[in-house]
Scaffold this motif. Structure first.
Motif, PDB file in Angstrom:
ATOM      1  N   CYS A  17      54.440  25.087 -43.595  1.00 18.11           N
ATOM      2  CA  CYS A  17      55.461  26.155 -43.422  1.00 18.11           C
ATOM      3  C   CYS A  17      55.678  26.820 -41.933  1.00 18.11           C
ATOM      4  N   GLY A  18      55.007  26.278 -41.168  1.00 24.12           N
ATOM      5  CA  GLY A  18      55.069  26.831 -39.716  1.00 24.12           C
ATOM      6  C   GLY A  18      54.916  28.240 -39.755  1.00 24.12           C
ATOM      7  N   THR A  19      55.880  28.941 -39.108  1.00 26.37           N
ATOM      8  CA  THR A  19      55.916  30.573 -38.895  1.00 26.37           C
ATOM      9  C   THR A  19      56.566  31.119 -40.367  1.00 26.37           C
ATOM     10  N   GLY A  20      56.997  30.535 -41.226  1.00 25.86           N
ATOM     11  CA  GLY A  20      57.460  31.190 -42.370  1.00 25.86           C
ATOM     12  C   GLY A  20      59.111  31.108 -42.370  1.00 25.86           C
ATOM     13  N   VAL A  21      59.738  30.229 -41.890  1.00 31.45           N
ATOM     14  CA  VAL A  21      61.254  30.081 -41.834  1.00 31.45           C
ATOM     15  C   VAL A  21      61.900  30.369 -43.098  1.00 31.45           C
ATOM     16  N   MET A  22      61.424  29.716 -44.172  1.00 27.96           N
ATOM     17  CA  MET A  22      61.939  29.710 -45.587  1.00 27.96           C
ATOM     18  C   MET A  22      61.464  31.043 -46.345  1.00 27.96           C
ATOM     19  N   ALA A  63      57.610  25.543 -57.851  1.00 21.53           N
ATOM     20  CA  ALA A  63      58.191  24.628 -57.172  1.00 21.53           C
ATOM     21  C   ALA A  63      57.417  24.194 -55.797  1.00 21.53           C
ATOM     22  N   VAL A  64      57.533  23.159 -55.108  1.00 20.10           N
ATOM     23  CA  VAL A  64      56.852  22.920 -53.818  1.00 20.10           C
ATOM     24  C   VAL A  64      57.967  22.141 -52.864  1.00 20.10           C
ATOM     25  N   VAL A  65      57.837  22.920 -51.630  1.00 23.76           N
ATOM     26  CA  VAL A  65      59.018  22.858 -50.774  1.00 23.76           C
ATOM     27  C   VAL A  65      58.386  22.518 -49.728  1.00 23.76           C
ATOM     28  N   ILE A  66      58.859  21.191 -48.901  1.00 22.88           N
ATOM     29  CA  ILE A  66      58.363  20.725 -47.590  1.00 22.88           C
ATOM     30  C   ILE A  66      59.766  20.516 -46.838  1.00 22.88           C
ATOM     31  N   TYR A  67      59.866  21.705 -45.872  1.00 25.00           N
ATOM     32  CA  TYR A  67      61.094  21.576 -45.183  1.00 25.00           C
ATOM     33  C   TYR A  67      60.543  21.577 -43.735  1.00 25.00           C
ATOM     34  N   ASN A  68      61.424  20.400 -43.098  1.00 23.52           N
ATOM     35  CA  ASN A  68      61.261  20.529 -41.646  1.00 23.52           C
ATOM     36  C   ASN A  68      59.932  20.034 -41.326  1.00 23.52           C
ATOM     37  N   ALA A  69      58.876  19.422 -42.251  1.00 25.70           N
ATOM     38  CA  ALA A  69      57.646  19.067 -41.923  1.00 25.70           C
ATOM     39  C   ALA A  69      57.290  17.711 -42.401  1.00 25.70           C
ATOM     40  N   TYR A  70      57.937  17.022 -43.187  1.00 28.41           N
ATOM     41  CA  TYR A  70      57.486  15.833 -43.803  1.00 28.41           C
ATOM     42  C   TYR A  70      56.910  14.616 -42.744  1.00 28.41           C
ATOM     43  N   PRO A  71      57.400  14.538 -41.719  1.00 24.65           N
ATOM     44  CA  PRO A  71      56.988  13.330 -40.645  1.00 24.65           C
ATOM     45  C   PRO A  71      55.450  13.711 -40.480  1.00 24.65           C
ATOM     46  N   HIS A  72      55.195  14.879 -40.525  1.00 27.91           N
ATOM     47  CA  HIS A  72      53.702  15.437 -40.054  1.00 27.91           C
ATOM     48  C   HIS A  72      52.888  15.229 -40.987  1.00 27.91           C
ATOM     49  N   PHE A  73      52.981  14.936 -42.130  1.00 27.04           N
ATOM     50  CA  PHE A  73      52.239  14.540 -43.172  1.00 27.04           C
ATOM     51  C   PHE A  73      51.883  12.994 -43.160  1.00 27.04           C
ATOM     52  N   MET A  74      50.640  12.601 -42.648  1.00 26.08           N
ATOM     53  CA  MET A  74      50.450  11.112 -42.407  1.00 26.08           C
ATOM     54  C   MET A  74      50.249  10.508 -43.348  1.00 26.08           C
ATOM     55  N   ASP A  75      49.548  10.844 -44.421  1.00 23.42           N
ATOM     56  CA  ASP A  75      49.049  10.069 -45.500  1.00 23.42           C
ATOM     57  C   ASP A  75      50.168  10.376 -47.045  1.00 23.42           C
ATOM     58  N   LYS A  76      51.055   9.689 -46.697  1.00 21.76           N
ATOM     59  CA  LYS A  76      52.236  10.100 -47.751  1.00 21.76           C
ATOM     60  C   LYS A  76      51.735   9.801 -49.199  1.00 21.76           C
ATOM     61  N   PRO A  77      51.117   8.645 -49.507  1.00 19.67           N
ATOM     62  CA  PRO A  77      50.672   8.351 -50.687  1.00 19.67           C
ATOM     63  C   PRO A  77      49.820   9.574 -51.306  1.00 19.67           C
ATOM     64  N   ALA A  98      61.108  31.203 -30.471  1.00 20.86           N
ATOM     65  CA  ALA A  98      62.122  31.380 -29.492  1.00 20.86           C
ATOM     66  C   ALA A  98      63.002  29.940 -29.470  1.00 20.86           C
ATOM     67  N   SER A  99      62.271  28.995 -29.890  1.00 24.31           N
ATOM     68  CA  SER A  99      62.735  27.651 -29.684  1.00 24.31           C
ATOM     69  C   SER A  99      64.196  27.509 -30.540  1.00 24.31           C
ATOM     70  N   GLY A 100      64.435  28.277 -31.536  1.00 24.80           N
ATOM     71  CA  GLY A 100      65.523  28.003 -32.451  1.00 24.80           C
ATOM     72  C   GLY A 100      65.061  27.291 -33.707  1.00 24.80           C
ATOM     73  N   SER A 101      63.781  26.827 -33.690  1.00 24.99           N
ATOM     74  CA  SER A 101      63.217  26.158 -34.997  1.00 24.99           C
ATOM     75  C   SER A 101      63.034  27.065 -35.947  1.00 24.99           C
ATOM     76  N   CYS A 102      63.193  28.524 -35.964  1.00 22.78           N
ATOM     77  CA  CYS A 102      63.012  29.212 -37.021  1.00 22.78           C
ATOM     78  C   CYS A 102      64.505  30.099 -37.446  1.00 22.78           C
ATOM     79  N   GLU A 103      65.564  29.515 -36.708  1.00 20.15           N
ATOM     80  CA  GLU A 103      66.731  30.375 -37.345  1.00 20.15           C
ATOM     81  C   GLU A 103      67.098  29.783 -38.431  1.00 20.15           C
TER      82      GLU A 103
END
Length: 194
Positions: free
Chosen positions: A47-52, A105-119, A17-22
């Motif tokens: 992936c969250g709730t599967g927006v892609m 293919a690997v997709v990281i959409y609207n989630a990258y800042p939440h991966f704390m260990d980037k290396p 309902a937040s619009g994050s999945c539109e």
């Protein structure tokens, strides 16, 4: 429980309902940057709730696997796409994924800042991708909007975003970076596995 998983578990009920999945105008660009094609195996990290997922299905991928730390987000995604054979969801840390069957293919959409260990993420994506195949990190908003939003997020849940040119430098150790987008409306970088 992991702080990131807890943060998203607590928001799962309102996420749709937040619009994050539109669906929005940049999602097609995300698929293009990852070079997603018919018959591909796609891995969607965070992936969250599967927006892609609908876009992968429209592209006629062989399979789309969504992975998220939040068991509640994954539960919503499974419910939305139950009965769709080409789709699978895993509630897990991306760093723990099996590497035996690499992806196209690997997709990281609207989630990258939440991966704390980037290396560690860079190394994992490298091992999860077939040689010559692409990854994309993307956001449907610019870094300034994302960083403003994440100022209110608890420590240990988000790392914020640097300029795409800076953020992608870490990825250059394993990938040929082919695209950088850093506008107020869209943020992305993508590359090919060396």
């Amino acid at each position: 429980m992991n702080k990131v998983a807890q943060y998203f578990d607590e928001r799962a009920d309102e996420w749709e309902a937040s619009g994050s999945c539109e669906r929005n105008r940049v999602q097609g660009a995300v698929l293009s940057l990852a070079c997603v094609q018919e018959g591909d195996r796609v891995l969607d990290l965070g992936c969250g709730t599967g927006v892609m997922i609908p876009l992968y299905l429209e592209a006629k991928v062989a399979s789309a696997t969504g992975v998220d730390l939040s068991t509640r987000m994954v539960a919503y995604a499974r419910e939305k796409f139950q009965g769709v054979d080409a789709v699978d969801f895993i509630a897990a840390d991306a760093l723990d994924l099996d590497e035996k069957h690499p992806y196209d293919a690997v997709v990281i959409y609207n989630a990258y800042p939440h991966f704390m260990d980037k290396p560690a993420l860079v190394e994992k994506v490298y091992r999860l991708l077939k040689p010559g195949k692409r990854f994309v990190v993307a956001h449907g908003k610019g870094k300034d909007d994302i960083n403003r939003h994440h100022q209110a997020v608890a420590a240990g849940v988000s790392s914020g975003l640097r300029a795409a040119s800076e953020e992608s430098e870490l990825w250059r150790t394993r990938f040929d970076i082919e695209a950088l987008v850093d506008t107020p409306e869209f943020y992305a970088f993508s590359g090919v596995r060396l």
